[in-house]
Each structure stands twice: as structure tokens, then as C-alpha cells.
Motif scaffolding. Sequence first.
Motif, PDB file in Angstrom:
ATOM      1  N   ALA A 199     -52.430  15.299  21.835  1.00  0.00           N
ATOM      2  CA  ALA A 199     -53.155  14.070  22.162  1.00  0.00           C
ATOM      3  C   ALA A 199     -54.307  13.856  21.201  1.00  0.00           C
ATOM      4  O   ALA A 199     -54.566  12.738  20.737  1.00  0.00           O
ATOM      5  CB  ALA A 199     -53.663  14.132  23.602  1.00  0.00           C
ATOM      6  N   ASN A 200     -55.025  14.943  20.880  1.00  0.00           N
ATOM      7  CA  ASN A 200     -56.162  14.833  19.967  1.00  0.00           C
ATOM      8  C   ASN A 200     -55.736  14.540  18.536  1.00  0.00           C
ATOM      9  O   ASN A 200     -56.359  13.738  17.842  1.00  0.00           O
ATOM     10  CB  ASN A 200     -56.968  16.134  20.000  1.00  0.00           C
ATOM     11  N   GLN A 201     -54.684  15.209  18.086  1.00  0.00           N
ATOM     12  CA  GLN A 201     -54.271  15.088  16.688  1.00  0.00           C
ATOM     13  C   GLN A 201     -53.399  13.866  16.438  1.00  0.00           C
ATOM     14  O   GLN A 201     -53.506  13.222  15.389  1.00  0.00           O
ATOM     15  CB  GLN A 201     -53.511  16.342  16.259  1.00  0.00           C
ATOM     16  N   LEU A 202     -52.513  13.535  17.376  1.00  0.00           N
ATOM     17  CA  LEU A 202     -51.504  12.504  17.145  1.00  0.00           C
ATOM     18  C   LEU A 202     -51.680  11.263  18.000  1.00  0.00           C
ATOM     19  O   LEU A 202     -51.082  10.223  17.717  1.00  0.00           O
ATOM     20  CB  LEU A 202     -50.100  13.084  17.389  1.00  0.00           C
ATOM     21  N   GLY A 203     -52.463  11.362  19.069  1.00  0.00           N
ATOM     22  CA  GLY A 203     -52.686  10.202  19.923  1.00  0.00           C
ATOM     23  C   GLY A 203     -51.465   9.757  20.701  1.00  0.00           C
ATOM     24  O   GLY A 203     -51.377   8.587  21.105  1.00  0.00           O
ATOM     25  N   LYS A 204     -50.530  10.657  20.957  1.00  0.00           N
ATOM     26  CA  LYS A 204     -49.298  10.257  21.642  1.00  0.00           C
ATOM     27  C   LYS A 204     -49.538   9.749  23.062  1.00  0.00           C
ATOM     28  O   LYS A 204     -48.736   8.992  23.597  1.00  0.00           O
ATOM     29  CB  LYS A 204     -48.310  11.426  21.671  1.00  0.00           C
TER      30      LYS A 204
END
Length: 279
Positions: A199-204
Motif C-alpha cells: 500500500a505504501n510503495q504501490l498505492g494498490k
Amino acid sequence: MTTIRANGVDLGVESFGREEDPLVLLTGGTTMLSWPDSLCRRVAGGGRRVVRYDLRDSGESSTGDPEDPTYNLRDLADDASKLICALGSETAHLGGVGVGGMAAQVAALDHPEVVSALTLVSTRPVAPGPVDDDLPDHDQSAMSAVLSRPQPDWTDRRAVAQYAAEGATTLGNDPEQARATAARIWDRTPTPETSVHQANQLGKVFSRIDCSPRWRERLGDLRIPSLVIHGRADPFFPVGNGEVLAAEIPDAQLLIQEGMGTQMPERATEDIATAMLRL
């Protein structure tokens, strides 16, 4: 850095400049590090109080279940409006990157009494998912290259930073800047859980939230100074999205950065800050 309670959640924030100066509130996309340090310092040096913050489920803000979020886009917009008040300001120049730019658009439309100006970076006037026929969708060759890459071990800081660096060129970004930012994001992730790191790195997480109803048809109602910034080399939201967004917001300025992809490069800091300070 600290956290501030607003709209029922804790939001991670970082401030630059003097508290008595006019507020510029920068919405992360997904974490606050979407806004480069140098840009925040430059805008603060122009006589603004700059506050950047993490969206929910990222950075130091409240984290729930990124795979099953219980909030929607309008909650994110409400977070921004309530944070302005929690910071002790009546109004703010609101900036947003990516999905943060979507939240910023909705905040300006739903809470016009607190948003005095708007800066939208690398975003578009419709929600995640299928786009309108007149908007360019993600560059499919770039997305295929990104999605086909093996996932890193999300508990390994070095592996995550290397993963970001290796994918940077495909996204139009500088590999070393991407590496450094990914490492900083990893350091600020509050748990070793894979879903939270993703969630933090890719914003999925933001492809899973409810973004209805549409807001594009309301953009003509905006009556505030607005700036749209977009990279010519952005394959995720191709530049046509920014061009349409600027055309539909009355009197909006459009600043296209040649060679910029999904990430604001350090070399663009001066141009972007100068444009923001003119609003």
C-alpha cells in the motif's frame, strides 16, 4: 514529523516554514514523500507554511486493512478539509499527486469554503478504473512491463529499494531518486505486513476504494486559482489527462514538465515551486 487527529483518523504530517504564513497543504499520493523535500523547502522559503501528509493506509497515518478499505474517496477529501481546520487555518492552497490529486479535486468542490487554491500533479478528472473515451488510459506496454516483474521481498528494505530503482525508467523516473524514496517509505512503514508495504510503495489500496459519484462534470464550478502539472513522459496517467483537466477547470494554468514521469524530479523543483507561489 507528527500525527494530527482529523476526521476521526490520525494523519502523519510534516511541516516546513513559519506557522503564521499562509498554509499550503500537500496531499500524498500515497505517502507525503510524493512531494520532494526540496520542493517543500522552496515553497516554504517563498513565504508559505507547507504541510505535507500521508493518506490513510500509508506512512504514519492510520492503517486499517489495505486489502479491504472501509473508507471512500470522499472520506479522503474530508480528511483534507478537516486537517486544514485542525492545523488552525481557515483556508489553504491544497495540492495533490495521483490519487491525492483526485481527493484534492473533490475537496475543492465539496468544501469550497476552505480551499483557496489548487495544485494538481500527475492526476486526472475521473476515478481509478475505466477512463472516459476522451482520456488516454495507462500506457499498456509500460503497465505490462511493470506488472510482469517479480515482486520483491517486502520485508527486505534493500530489495524493495532495488525493485523501485529497476522499474523507474519504465515509469519515466530517475532510478536513484526512486531508490532513495522507496527506502525512506520503507523506513516509515509501521508494520512488516506485506499488504501494508505494498500500500505504501504501490498505492494498490486506492484501486479498491469507492470513488462514486463522479465529479468531472462539476469541475466547471471551481472558482479558485488552479495549477495542473503533468509530466510529458508519464505512462500511468499520460499527459492528455492533465491537458483535459486543465481545460475543464476555469482559467487553470497548465505546466507540462518535459522528461517527467510519475514522480516529480528534483530538477523540476524550481519551476514547480515558482508556479505554485504565483497562485
